[in-house]
Enzyme design. Sequence first.
Site, short mmCIF file in Angstrom:
data_model
loop_
_atom_site.label_atom_id
_atom_site.label_comp_id
_atom_site.label_asym_id
_atom_site.label_seq_id
_atom_site.Cartn_x
_atom_site.Cartn_y
_atom_site.Cartn_z
N HIS A 93 -1.76 1.16 -9.25
CA HIS A 93 -2.29 0.07 -8.41
C HIS A 93 -3.01 -0.96 -9.29
CE1 HIS A 93 -4.07 -1.04 -4.21
NE2 HIS A 93 -3.83 -2.11 -4.93
N ARG A 126 0.86 -1.18 0.00
CA ARG A 126 0.00 0.00 0.00
C ARG A 126 0.89 1.23 0.00
NH1 ARG A 126 -3.41 -2.85 -1.52
NH2 ARG A 126 -5.46 -3.27 -0.63
N GLU A 177 -3.88 7.60 -5.36
CA GLU A 177 -3.79 6.82 -6.60
C GLU A 177 -4.87 7.29 -7.56
OE1 GLU A 177 -4.25 2.87 -5.12
OE2 GLU A 177 -2.18 2.73 -4.47
O1 LIG Z 1 -4.39 -4.37 -3.77
C1 LIG Z 1 -4.92 -5.41 -3.99
C2 LIG Z 1 -5.58 -6.21 -3.01
O2 LIG Z 1 -5.75 -5.73 -1.88
O3 LIG Z 1 -5.96 -7.34 -3.33
#
Ligand SMILES: O=CC(=O)O
Length: 321
Positions: free
Chosen positions: A286, A238, A267
């Site tokens: 992401h 993250r 993001e």
């Molecule tokens: O970021 C992706 C997830 O949390 O699966």
Amino acid sequence: MEKPYILADIGEKGIYHCFAPCIEKHFTTISYQNFAQKRENLADKIQAVFIWGGPIIDHSFLQSLPNLKVVVNGGVGVDHLDIPLINSFEVKVCNTPHVVDNATADMGMSLMLASARKIVQGHNFSKYHESERLLESSLGNDVSGATLGIIGMGRIGYKVAKRAQGFDMKILYHNRNRRTEEEEKVVGAVYCEKMEELLRKSDFVMVVVNLSPQTQKLIGAKELAMMKPSGTLINISRGLVVDQDALVDALQRKIIKAAALDVTYPEPLPRDHPLLSFPNVIVLPHMGTHTVETTRVMVERMVTNALAALKGEQPPDEVKI
Ligand SMILES: O=CC(=O)O
């Protein structure tokens, strides 16, 4: 029989749109936008919410849906959800663990390889002929034989280690709990009780921890200063796990060599964010889990969880804290 109503933004063009039929086979799907317009007619009907990042599930949102039974998160990380608050409305929370592990580990490897081998610069040169000095700027570093430090050896971290073993990398890891000797042996990973040891010895540091109050800004100025000047930071966890201002500073002062980030805050980053100005930084919006195969299984798993919760059964992936 009328299908249960769920709130889910599968968008017109979004990646989840391709999987709409799998959801719509079981549910009447209302987008957030339609919901906002017809709230009075729909609020009583909604029994489940599917989320991919948004919307924010707060007190007023929960209060507005009196028959809500479950919030189903696409993906594994639930750091954006206030689970005690949601549970206090007798609403369950589910996620989709396991199904995202391979795609996310693949993304970690992709970022490491792309950064080490200057894939983005090479692509930009081919496309724009933007640098006359390609040969110099295309000189990357070997991944094979280099040392990879994995911070966070959960399911995804372990899958990264397995892949790195195939590249003959030396693998170090730091985790709250040490893996068993057998597990360490299978992937050839060496435990570093202190993160500092890992940071000092690794050529590539990959961050794979969950976001929690303990891991927020886990990698700050002090940690970056411990890395090798030739080191690369890769973040597939993250954004908030890395102190972004400290990272910008470390890159400006050449305290580390490069960074490759699937996650940032916010993001996507605003266009004028300093991280986007470095040639030695790769930033993605992401997309670690974004493959057709993984997204299909993720959506199927979301449906399974929601159906179970609506039937009053135990959903397979309920998140309990
Ligand atoms: O970021 C992706 C997830 O949390 O699966």
